[in-house]
Design an enzyme around this catalytic site. Structure first.
Site, PDB file in Angstrom:
ATOM      1  N   ASP A 380     -29.775  -3.417  31.044  1.00 54.89           N
ATOM      2  CA  ASP A 380     -29.221  -4.700  31.639  1.00 54.89           C
ATOM      3  C   ASP A 380     -29.379  -5.305  30.788  1.00 54.89           C
ATOM      4  O   ASP A 380     -30.155  -4.845  29.506  1.00 54.89           O
ATOM      5  CB  ASP A 380     -30.187  -5.021  33.063  1.00 54.89           C
ATOM      6  CG  ASP A 380     -30.081  -6.384  33.340  1.00 54.89           C
ATOM      7  OD1 ASP A 380     -29.125  -6.524  33.632  1.00 54.89           O
ATOM      8  OD2 ASP A 380     -31.126  -7.003  32.996  1.00 54.89           O
ATOM      9  N   LYS A 381     -28.451  -6.468  30.408  1.00 51.22           N
ATOM     10  CA  LYS A 381     -27.966  -7.228  29.253  1.00 51.22           C
ATOM     11  C   LYS A 381     -29.503  -8.589  29.116  1.00 51.22           C
ATOM     12  O   LYS A 381     -30.441  -8.405  28.242  1.00 51.22           O
ATOM     13  CB  LYS A 381     -26.437  -7.819  29.303  1.00 51.22           C
ATOM     14  CG  LYS A 381     -26.397  -8.892  28.413  1.00 51.22           C
ATOM     15  CD  LYS A 381     -25.064 -10.057  28.397  1.00 51.22           C
ATOM     16  CE  LYS A 381     -25.151 -11.017  29.261  1.00 51.22           C
ATOM     17  NZ  LYS A 381     -25.707 -11.889  28.617  1.00 51.22           N
ATOM     18  N   THR A 382     -28.925  -9.480  30.522  1.00 48.07           N
ATOM     19  CA  THR A 382     -29.655 -10.684  29.973  1.00 48.07           C
ATOM     20  C   THR A 382     -31.618 -10.121  30.068  1.00 48.07           C
ATOM     21  O   THR A 382     -32.072  -9.575  30.951  1.00 48.07           O
ATOM     22  CB  THR A 382     -29.304 -11.405  31.586  1.00 48.07           C
ATOM     23  OG1 THR A 382     -28.255 -11.348  31.490  1.00 48.07           O
ATOM     24  CG2 THR A 382     -30.154 -12.980  31.548  1.00 48.07           C
ATOM     25  N   THR A 527     -24.214  -5.271  33.618  1.00 46.48           N
ATOM     26  CA  THR A 527     -24.675  -6.938  33.517  1.00 46.48           C
ATOM     27  C   THR A 527     -23.676  -8.332  34.598  1.00 46.48           C
ATOM     28  O   THR A 527     -22.507  -7.848  34.676  1.00 46.48           O
ATOM     29  CB  THR A 527     -23.601  -8.055  31.861  1.00 46.48           C
ATOM     30  OG1 THR A 527     -23.755  -9.311  31.652  1.00 46.48           O
ATOM     31  CG2 THR A 527     -22.420  -7.575  31.956  1.00 46.48           C
ATOM     32  N   GLY A 528     -23.922  -9.243  34.578  1.00 49.51           N
ATOM     33  CA  GLY A 528     -23.168  -9.725  35.695  1.00 49.51           C
ATOM     34  C   GLY A 528     -22.244 -10.771  35.266  1.00 49.51           C
ATOM     35  O   GLY A 528     -21.409 -11.298  35.826  1.00 49.51           O
ATOM     36  N   LYS A 555     -25.541  -1.345  40.656  1.00 48.41           N
ATOM     37  CA  LYS A 555     -26.589  -1.407  39.626  1.00 48.41           C
ATOM     38  C   LYS A 555     -26.648   0.126  39.644  1.00 48.41           C
ATOM     39  O   LYS A 555     -26.563   1.299  38.834  1.00 48.41           O
ATOM     40  CB  LYS A 555     -27.251  -2.192  39.055  1.00 48.41           C
ATOM     41  CG  LYS A 555     -26.890  -3.669  38.359  1.00 48.41           C
ATOM     42  CD  LYS A 555     -27.987  -4.362  37.605  1.00 48.41           C
ATOM     43  CE  LYS A 555     -27.711  -5.420  37.345  1.00 48.41           C
ATOM     44  NZ  LYS A 555     -28.874  -6.316  35.798  1.00 48.41           N
ATOM     45  N   ASP A 574     -36.021  -4.695  33.540  1.00 49.02           N
ATOM     46  CA  ASP A 574     -37.226  -6.125  34.100  1.00 49.02           C
ATOM     47  C   ASP A 574     -37.224  -4.866  35.436  1.00 49.02           C
ATOM     48  O   ASP A 574     -38.758  -5.710  35.025  1.00 49.02           O
ATOM     49  CB  ASP A 574     -36.245  -7.517  34.512  1.00 49.02           C
ATOM     50  CG  ASP A 574     -35.590  -7.330  35.187  1.00 49.02           C
ATOM     51  OD1 ASP A 574     -35.159  -7.028  36.271  1.00 49.02           O
ATOM     52  OD2 ASP A 574     -34.958  -9.094  35.510  1.00 49.02           O
ATOM     53  N   ASP A 578     -33.577  -4.810  39.613  1.00 47.12           N
ATOM     54  CA  ASP A 578     -33.182  -3.738  38.924  1.00 47.12           C
ATOM     55  C   ASP A 578     -33.648  -2.382  39.199  1.00 47.12           C
ATOM     56  O   ASP A 578     -33.044  -0.819  38.942  1.00 47.12           O
ATOM     57  CB  ASP A 578     -33.250  -3.246  37.225  1.00 47.12           C
ATOM     58  CG  ASP A 578     -32.305  -4.293  36.156  1.00 47.12           C
ATOM     59  OD1 ASP A 578     -31.616  -4.455  36.602  1.00 47.12           O
ATOM     60  OD2 ASP A 578     -33.127  -5.378  35.397  1.00 47.12           O
TER      61      ASP A 578
END
Length: 682
Positions: A380-382, A527-528, A555, A574, A578
């Site tokens: 996951d990016k953020t 990522t969103g 996802k 996180d 997710d």
């Protein structure tokens, strides 16, 4: 299959069968109970060993065979000496051999003959055969072989249990992190020392410099640095101020703190970690299944080999019965699948302890073992690859006499009173913030204020368009193409420069991605955010692939899409939005769980928000598997070599083993497996 047992101890108190439960009362107390029981079992074997060893001395002295061997002839013989030898040997057989006899009975009840069966049969045959010889049946007495065999087996089990206890101390060590008392602040403002089980959520406690923090909570007053190394694996002290979370068991540094208690007892971080360690040690291991099957068949082979050995020496070669019996007993002793039974549990205990110390918490052992075969890992990016907060990445000067630091200083002064993420990012980019006066917000467009008598504005591109303010497009267009947020700085109405901002990529992310690629693992990102932002992060980190503009509900589908390529996939996120993706992946890794370690969707939980920990858990999975295989190869290879040696295959070359020497070699094999497990590291 329970071939990794040593009587009652291994059936009920092995690392994989730990029955110890945490309660709301002091973890120290519970840890002591748990540790005391292990110590009691070790003390029991130690006591049996020393008493049996002392009783073995007169048995050896009274043994006719040994008297002849050392050249004493029959000078120490006297009327009734065989009966005395029988009585002492009986005490050693019953007292010293009891753990093995009891284990044999338990294995029969479970219909799983194993190590205890072999040992019990070997010592029983030697004892009862020697006993009937004492009372008149022609033959040879085996009492000295019997007592030395029991002595060596007791010593081997004593050493082994110490190794098991040393390898599975993770729970006790974690429990010991908690202090016994807390300084509770009363409503009247006084300080009262209370046991931990009297703390409740909402209580305020005082933590003095150098003390252990007694409960999870939030700092309401004071600032300090806290050593969380034993809990999160983070070696550097972490600065704490008002509003920050603290973890019970971590060590306060130089300042005093007042903390509001949030979690106690079984809800605390340490209790959750202890629970996870226990689950990991109990959870099913596919490699253990292999070891158990191998140990079962080895037991069958040992019993069969013993019978065949007896038949060949007695019927085919026509050796005397005593010699054939000695070979049979030696075969059954030397091929005990002891090392094989311990090969996996010891490695499991050591790897679980290592992971707990490093803040890498394993919930599902089968998934952890699968991590060694990962072919792709999706981040996951953020908040995972990035910090989840805006930071300054670029400063562009536009016909300005200022330098970049001065431009940022002016912008930070204007933004210091705003809680907007962009404003916070600009303020955090400077070391010192100037005072601002006449501050005014420009709704939807930015803010203005006076710094050192100059009017400074920090505004959006929309403000420039509305006021027909132009600027060179080159660098600004490049920032926009990367998906970065751009704000402009005007001083006294003149455009001085622009500031490019984005979600800051973690310093550890680039190294983690590089290490994963070196392992041959494809790296991907979900990522969103829009494609420009995703592309920028992917380029910066060198990712193999990415998925942009993905909704949380989509996802899991993206994980399934990667799996459809035939890849073994891990998802790292996180653990909150997710969760479906973590559950869909072959290995779900929740990262940055902090004090919330009960992430149900994840197989592995990483306490710190550090992508490098994902690399470490994969490296640990690979190292753990290597150790398991090394131990299995040693244990099975040793037995394959030992059976013909014990059976007397090399008798014609003068090489022959006594049952006692067989026990020495069997114990040595077990110790080698235990020591090899302890050398596990990443």
């Amino acid at each position: 299959m329970k071939n990794d047992i040593s009587g009652e101890y291994h059936q009920q108190h092995s690392p994989r069968k730990d029955h110890h439960e945490m309660h709301d009362s002091s973890h120290n107390h519970q840890g002591n109970i748990h540790g005391s029981h292990h110590i009691h079992m070790i003390d029991d074997f130690r006591k049996r060993f020393w008493i049996s060893l002392l009783l073995s001395i007169p048995v050896l002295v009274l043994s006719p065979m040994l008297q002849k061997f050392v050249g004493l002839g029959e000078s120490l013989r006297f009327p009734g000496d065989l009966y005395i030898n029988f009585i002492i040997s009986s005490v050693v057989f019953i007292f010293g051999g009891w753990p093995f006899l009891k284990g044999f009975i338990n294995e029969l009840k479970l219909k799983n003959p194993g190590m205890m069966t072999l040992i019990a049969v070997a010592i029983s045959v030697a004892y009862f055969y020697s006993s009937v010889v004492v009372f008149g049946i022609p033959g040879k007495i085996f009492f000295w072989e019997l007592v030395t065999l029991i002595d060596i087996m007791l010593l081997g089990h004593w050493i082994e249990m110490k190794s098991v206890m040393g390898a599975s101390r993770a729970l006790e060590e974690l429990a010991k992190l908690m202090p016994s008392e807390a300084h509770k602040l009363t409503k009247e403002g006084s300080v009262q020392d209370v046991p931990l089980d009297q703390l409740h959520s909402g209580d305020k406690i005082l933590i003095k410099p150098g003390e252990k923090i007694p409960a999870d909570g939030k700092v309401v007053d004071g600032n300090t640095s806290v050593n969380e190394a034993m809990i999160t694996g983070e070696s550097q002290p972490v600065y704490k101020k008002e509003g920050n979370k603290v973890i019970g068991g971590s060590i306060n540094g130089e300042g005093s703190l007042i903390v509001e208690v949030e979690k106690t007892g079984k809800d605390s971080f340490i209790s959750q970690v202890i629970d996870l360690v226990r689950q990991a040690q109990k959870s099913k291991s596919k490699t253990q299944d292999l070891a158990n099957r191998a140990a079962f068949w080895l037991t069958m082979i040992a019993i069969s080999a013993g019978a065949i050995t007896m038949f060949i020496w007695l019927v085919v070669i026509r050796q005397e019965f005593v010699f054939a019996l000695e070979r049979t007993v030696t075969v059954m002793v030397i091929t005990c699948p002891h090392a094989l039974g311990l090969a996996i549990p010891l490695v499991v205990a050591v790897s679980t302890a290592i992971s707990a110390r490093k803040g890498l918490l394993i919930r599902n052992r089968a998934a952890f073992e699968k991590a060694r075969n990962l072919q792709a890992i999706i981040f996951d990016k953020t908040g995972t690859l990035t910090q989840g907060k805006f930071g300054v990445t670029d400063t562009v000067l536009i016909n300005s006499q200022l330098d970049e630091s001065e431009l940022l200083t002016f912008a930070a002064a204007v933004e210091q009173n705003s809680e907007h993420p962009i404003a916070r990012g600009i303020v955090n980019s400077v070391d010192h913030v100037e005072k601002v006066s006449d501050f005014k917000a420009i709704p939807g467009k930015g803010a203005r204020g006076k710094i050192n008598g100059k009017e400074v504005m920090v505004v959006s591109p929309g403000y420039l368009r509305e006021n027909n303010i132009t600027y060179p497009n080159g660098k600004i267009d490049e920032l926009n193409s990367q998906g970065k947020t751009v704000v402009f700085v005007l001083i006294e109405g003149k455009l001085e420069g622009a500031i490019g901002m984005t979600d800051i990529i973690r310093d550890e992310s680039k190294k983690a991605i590089s290490n994963l690629k070196e392992m041959g693992i494809q790296t991907m990102m979900l990522t969103g955010d829009n494609k420009q932002v995703a592309d920028y992060v992917a380029q910066e980190l060198g990712l193999d692939d990415y998925f942009a503009e993905v909704l949380p509900s989509e996802k899991a589908e993206k994980v399934k899409e990667v799996q459809s390529r035939g890849l073994v996939v891990a998802m790292t996120g996180d653990g909150v939005n997710d969760a479906p993706a973590l559950a869909q992946a072959d290995v779900g890794i929740a990262i940055g769980a902090g004090t919330d370690v009960a992430v149900e969707a994840a197989d592995i939980i990483l306490v710190r928000n550090n992508p490098q920990d994902a690399v470490d858990i994969i490296a640990l999975a690979k190292a753990t598997y290597r150790k398991m295989i090394q131990n299995l190869i040693w244990a099975t290879g040793y037995n394959a070599f030992a059976i013909p040696l014990a059976a007397g295959l090399f008798f014609s070359y003068g090489i022959i083993l006594s049952p006692a020497m067989g026990a020495v070699l069997m114990s040595l094999s077990t110790i080698i497996v235990a020591v090899n497990a302890r050398f596990l590291h990443v």
